[in-house]
Write a protein that holds these residues in place. Structure first.
Motif, PDB file in Angstrom:
ATOM      1  N   ILE A 190       1.063  -0.565   0.103  1.00 19.64           N
ATOM      2  CA  ILE A 190      -0.142  -0.183   0.100  1.00 19.64           C
ATOM      3  C   ILE A 190       1.369   1.173   0.180  1.00 19.64           C
ATOM      4  CG2 ILE A 190      -1.719   1.282   0.869  1.00 19.64           C
ATOM      5  CD1 ILE A 190      -2.652  -1.429   2.725  1.00 19.64           C
ATOM      6  N   LEU A 208      -7.306   1.498   1.658  1.00 17.89           N
ATOM      7  CA  LEU A 208      -7.420   0.257   1.155  1.00 17.89           C
ATOM      8  C   LEU A 208      -8.129  -0.886   2.969  1.00 17.89           C
ATOM      9  CD1 LEU A 208      -8.322  -3.349   0.243  1.00 17.89           C
ATOM     10  CD2 LEU A 208      -5.863  -3.464   1.193  1.00 17.89           C
ATOM     11  N   GLN A 209      -9.650  -0.308   2.844  1.00 21.72           N
ATOM     12  CA  GLN A 209     -10.510  -0.816   4.240  1.00 21.72           C
ATOM     13  C   GLN A 209     -11.286  -2.365   3.679  1.00 21.72           C
ATOM     14  OE1 GLN A 209     -12.861   2.337   4.327  1.00 21.72           O
ATOM     15  NE2 GLN A 209     -14.258   2.047   2.268  1.00 21.72           N
ATOM     16  N   SER A 210     -11.579  -3.119   5.213  1.00 20.35           N
ATOM     17  CA  SER A 210     -11.415  -4.088   5.144  1.00 20.35           C
ATOM     18  C   SER A 210     -13.119  -4.499   5.721  1.00 20.35           C
ATOM     19  CB  SER A 210     -10.836  -5.756   5.221  1.00 20.35           C
ATOM     20  OG  SER A 210     -10.749  -7.302   5.418  1.00 20.35           O
ATOM     21  N   VAL A 220      -7.463  -9.102   7.381  1.00 20.44           N
ATOM     22  CA  VAL A 220      -6.109  -8.864   7.190  1.00 20.44           C
ATOM     23  C   VAL A 220      -5.744 -10.729   7.706  1.00 20.44           C
ATOM     24  CG1 VAL A 220      -3.730  -7.854   6.359  1.00 20.44           C
ATOM     25  CG2 VAL A 220      -6.322  -7.242   5.880  1.00 20.44           C
ATOM     26  N   LEU A 223       3.423  -8.039   3.652  1.00 20.86           N
ATOM     27  CA  LEU A 223       2.474  -6.582   3.682  1.00 20.86           C
ATOM     28  C   LEU A 223       3.243  -5.712   4.280  1.00 20.86           C
ATOM     29  CD1 LEU A 223      -0.476  -4.952   3.900  1.00 20.86           C
ATOM     30  CD2 LEU A 223      -0.442  -5.824   5.840  1.00 20.86           C
ATOM     31  N   LEU A 256       3.465  -1.270   4.028  1.00 20.74           N
ATOM     32  CA  LEU A 256       2.935  -0.101   3.973  1.00 20.74           C
ATOM     33  C   LEU A 256       3.784   1.474   4.219  1.00 20.74           C
ATOM     34  CD1 LEU A 256      -0.317   1.269   4.665  1.00 20.74           C
ATOM     35  CD2 LEU A 256       0.743   1.325   6.738  1.00 20.74           C
ATOM     36  N   THR A 278      -3.563   4.195   3.632  1.00 16.12           N
ATOM     37  CA  THR A 278      -4.384   3.967   5.106  1.00 16.12           C
ATOM     38  C   THR A 278      -4.945   1.962   5.216  1.00 16.12           C
ATOM     39  OG1 THR A 278      -4.313   5.503   5.810  1.00 16.12           O
ATOM     40  CG2 THR A 278      -5.533   4.138   6.697  1.00 16.12           C
ATOM     41  N   LEU A 279      -4.787   1.322   5.654  1.00 17.46           N
ATOM     42  CA  LEU A 279      -4.639   0.385   6.092  1.00 17.46           C
ATOM     43  C   LEU A 279      -6.272   0.087   7.162  1.00 17.46           C
ATOM     44  CD1 LEU A 279      -5.879  -2.168   5.282  1.00 17.46           C
ATOM     45  CD2 LEU A 279      -3.629  -3.459   6.910  1.00 17.46           C
ATOM     46  N   VAL A 330      -8.729  -1.874   9.253  1.00 18.99           N
ATOM     47  CA  VAL A 330      -9.285  -2.932   9.233  1.00 18.99           C
ATOM     48  C   VAL A 330      -9.864  -3.551  10.576  1.00 18.99           C
ATOM     49  CG1 VAL A 330      -7.032  -4.107   9.916  1.00 18.99           C
ATOM     50  CG2 VAL A 330      -8.515  -5.415   8.554  1.00 18.99           C
ATOM     51  N   ILE A 340      -2.031   1.541   9.670  1.00 17.90           N
ATOM     52  CA  ILE A 340      -2.519   1.068  10.120  1.00 17.90           C
ATOM     53  C   ILE A 340      -3.846   0.931  11.247  1.00 17.90           C
ATOM     54  CG2 ILE A 340      -2.399  -2.036   9.805  1.00 17.90           C
ATOM     55  CD1 ILE A 340      -0.096  -2.241   8.841  1.00 17.90           C
TER      56      ILE A 340
END
Length: 142
Positions: A29, A34-36, A40, A47, A49, A53-54, A56, A76
């Motif tokens: 990223i 990226l949003q979940s 993850v 991963l 970064l 932004t992640l 999650v 994150i």
């Protein structure tokens, strides 16, 4: 290999990096979001970064395989749990910048680092912080 350089990606369930059979995967990223709404899973891979932004609910790295998170920039944000290691796997989290936030409103979120020695895998899980910001409700190191 997947690189997110900008824009927004929403995953309604889980994001899995690598496979349980040690086939590595890589997610980078570099920008964007990226949003979940799920987990993850960094199974056997990386991963990375370095921007963006992640967001999650949960992150699991190196639970039954070897996984790595490398943070040099960006954020994150985890709303429930970040589990590092456990089972037969090794996990490494390297933080050289950016931010890692594991908090929620009722202070029930946590980060767990399992540092037990696993005879078959030959190494312990670890987190190394060189720079950046780490903000947690709870931290467990065992």
């Amino acid at each position: 290999m997947l690189t997110l350089a900008g824009g927004t990606v929403t995953v309604e369930s889980d994001v899995t990096i690598g496979t349980p059979w040690y086939s590595p995967g890589s997610l980078t990223i570099a920008g964007g979001l990226l949003q979940s709404e799920g987990t993850v899973n960094v199974l056997s891979g990386d991963l990375n970064l370095n921007g963006g932004t992640l967001m999650v609910q949960d992150v699991v790295v190196g639970e039954d395989n070897d996984g790595t998170i490398h943070i040099t920039g960006g954020s994150i944000i985890v709303s429930s749990s970040l589990i590092c290691g456990g089972g037969w796997g090794r996990a490494n989290i390297w933080m050289e910048g950016g931010s890692l936030v594991v908090t929620n409103e009722d202070s029930s979120s946590y980060m767990s680092i399992s540092t037990h020695y696993c005879g078959e895998c030959g190494s312990e899980s670890q987190m190394t912080i060189y720079d950046g910001t780490l903000l947690l409700n709870n931290l467990y190191v065992a």
